[in-house]
Design an enzyme around this catalytic site. Structure first.
Site, mmCIF file in Angstrom:
data_model
loop_
_atom_site.group_PDB
_atom_site.id
_atom_site.type_symbol
_atom_site.label_atom_id
_atom_site.label_comp_id
_atom_site.label_asym_id
_atom_site.label_seq_id
_atom_site.Cartn_x
_atom_site.Cartn_y
_atom_site.Cartn_z
ATOM 1 N N HIS A 181 37.135 41.219 36.234
ATOM 2 C CA HIS A 181 37.888 41.885 35.169
ATOM 3 C C HIS A 181 37.427 43.334 35.015
ATOM 4 O O HIS A 181 36.378 43.745 35.531
ATOM 5 C CB HIS A 181 37.700 41.143 33.845
ATOM 6 N N ASP A 227 32.035 38.454 37.238
ATOM 7 C CA ASP A 227 30.973 38.809 38.184
ATOM 8 C C ASP A 227 30.307 37.552 38.732
ATOM 9 O O ASP A 227 29.951 37.483 39.919
ATOM 10 C CB ASP A 227 29.953 39.748 37.541
#
Length: 426
Positions: free
Chosen positions: A41, A289
């Protein structure tokens, strides 16, 4: 006089050894046939504060949309990523979104869902908000509840076997030695943050780093104790923690419970597209992540750095131009990693296979990191054992009907995952 031949030549044994040890030569690239993209994101607000955070009292003003939410900068980053993807695949994708060509899945978080939408606005500008009303059209982004997501949010917290593997890593001498060297640092940090850090999971220290980095990126002054050396040490602690989660010991078994699941799904989706002649060209995953780190770990490509916002790992499948019988099949896989919009994406090579890697060799090298056919622990009784879902719902539905006619509806009732498959790619 006849030649000595390979074996008769004095250098023959050495040449044979080099042929066995050196990776195979790279193959020429051919036309693109399928793409899978996994991206983080965009920029977000901090996930949390800490008791002595000087900006804590004004957090609602600094982050009006709330902690962990996508920022305006995050939207811009994803728009830019989408435009990059449009330029890269201009000749591959249709100019307008077509549901049979592109499928998008996201984790069920506001920041990843919004990131997917912003990315798509850059990838398909004709359909983006702000276009003339007659031309604007929303593009569907698929998701599942967080508690049910075993593809992009892995069951690490609820998996006893994964905790056993993690405990083995954190009890290793090398890990303990590094941790002991940071005890004094963490003790001092407790005085500055008001958090208990010594003897606690290292993720707490990472959260401090995350908060500081978010604040710094948005121009907020950091407390005096948060020097570059402190930030650097926190990054080293974070890398140690990540390495324990995705690296040795038993990195392959960890991958089977995490990033190998997604890797398996990417390969399975491509296989079904080819086998069934489906028109799907691209599958996009909007995630975190941690998703990228687990996938890098499964590929043997984790480099000790956390993926930045809007980082993108791409899989490009191509028909190759060589001799299929000689070169191990007629499809190759190339990887790229875009972690900095100011530079061209980095081409990556799977360890042991220079890009573009023959698909058969890619399967072989990644097999230890992917879940075995009989499934793995910490997954439901059907999900791990049933092949990932077919792609493109309408065509998949037709295939399911044919299967039902030939095998009987009772089989589908016994394997509920087959019915779930009608929802699209995994």
């Amino acid at each position: 006089m006849a030649g000595l031949g390979f074996w008769g030549h004095p250098a023959g044994p050495l040449l044979l050894l080099l042929l066995l040890v050196l990776p195979p030569r790279a193959l020429p690239e051919g036309p693109l046939v399928f793409v899978a993209l996994v991206f983080r994101h965009g920029d977000r607000a901090p996930l949390a504060s800490y008791p002595m955070d000087p900006h804590k009292e004004v957090a609602s003003t600094l982050w009006p949309r709330g902690l962990g939410q996508l920022t305006t900068e995050g939207v811009r980053q994803q728009l830019e990523l989408g435009r990059f993807l449009r330029s890269r695949y201009e000749a591959f994708l249709s100019p307008e979104y077509r549901r049979e060509e592109v499928y998008i899945r996201s984790t069920d978080f506001d920041r990843t869902l919004e990131s997917a939408q912003a990315n798509l606005a850059g990838l398909f500008p004709e359909a983006a908000p702000g276009s003339p009303e007659a031309r604007w059209r929303p593009i569907p982004v698929h998701t599942v509840p967080v508690a049910e997501d075993k593809l992009l949010r892995f069951p690490m917290r609820s998996c006893p076997r994964y905790h056993e593997l993690l405990r083995e890593a954190t009890e290793a001498a090398e890990y303990q030695e590094a941790l002991e060297g940071w005890t004094g640092f963490l003790s001092r940090l407790e005085n500055f943050t008001g958090l208990s850090l010594v003897g606690e999971p290292l993720r707490r220290a990472w959260k401090v780093l995350d908060t500081l980095m978010c604040q710094q990126a948005h121009g907020l002054p950091l407390p005096a104790w948060a020097s570059p050396d402190v930030l650097r040490t926190l990054a080293q602690i974070s890398a140690l923690d990540i390495g324990a989660h995705v690296g040795p010991p038993r990195a392959a078994e960890k991958a089977q419970l995490t990033g190998g699941i997604l890797l398996n799904a990417i390969l399975a989706n491509f296989s079904r597209v080819q086998r069934l002649g489906l028109p799907l060209k691209m599958v996009m995953y909007s995630a975190h992540d941690s998703t990228l780190l687990a996938l890098q770990g499964a590929l043997g490509l984790y480099d000790g750095h956390t993926p930045p916002y809007a980082a993108c790992l791409g899989f490009e499948f191509r028909k190759h131009l060589g001799n299929p019988a000689k070169d191990g099949g007629n499809v190759t896989v190339s990887l790229f990693y875009r972690n900095d919009s100011a530079h061209l994406p980095l081409p990556l090579s799977l360890p042991g296979c220079p890009a573009p890697c023959p698909l058969g060799r890619f399967y072989q090298l990644t097999a230890p990191a992917r879940p075995p056919a009989h499934g793995v622990s910490c997954h439901g009784p059907y999900e791990a054992a049933i092949p990932p879902a077919p792609v493109v719902p309408l065509l998949a539905g037709a295939v399911a009907v044919l299967v039902a006619l030939s095998l009987g509806l009772g089989l589908l009732a016994w394997r509920p995952g087959c019915l779930r498959a009608l929802g699209g790619p995994v």
